[in-house]
Design a protein around this motif. Sequence first.
Motif: not given
Length: 179
Positions: A113-123, A127-132
């Motif tokens: 999830a965090a990676t898909v979101l980072l690739l799509q929406y960057r900064a 929050p998703a990366l922190v939660l991951a």
Amino acid sequence: MMQAAELAVLDWLQAHLRCDFLDAVMPFISKLGDGGAIWIALTLVLMLFRKTRRTGYMLALSLVLGLLIGNLTLKPLIARVRPYDANPDFVLLIDRLSDYSFPSGHTLASFEAATVLLLQYRAKAVPALVLALLIAFSRLYLYVHYPSDVLAGALLGVAFACIARAAVRRMTARSRTEL
């Protein structure tokens, strides 16, 4: 040998980081990742809106890959016992789990999830990366995964997210050219 080294890491975490605050917070954070529920809910929300639907498809495909390859194939194939089974003196803060340890499914879904979101929406995805990262750490803190389980879950999560993103982009590009 490797198992002993990994148990030493987990024991170090227990000796140096264990406290009442984390004993209360880590089970809650870990529970957020149970069954990938938080990420599945996010996927469904993303699919509701036209603007984010493609990202929802990427996340859905990634989560399916993680389920099929990580949880349904690798866990039973490798059949690695959990750290608390290797160290039966450890007192768990959560209920014992019925599946195997490798790879960490919580970490796998979270990093997908965090990676898909980072690739799509960057900064916007921080929050998703922190939660991951918190969910991954909780699995170590709670003594339910070895460090290599969590590392493998994170690496597989990143890989499946990249594969899913590429596949969905290819499919949506084809469907546009066929119109």
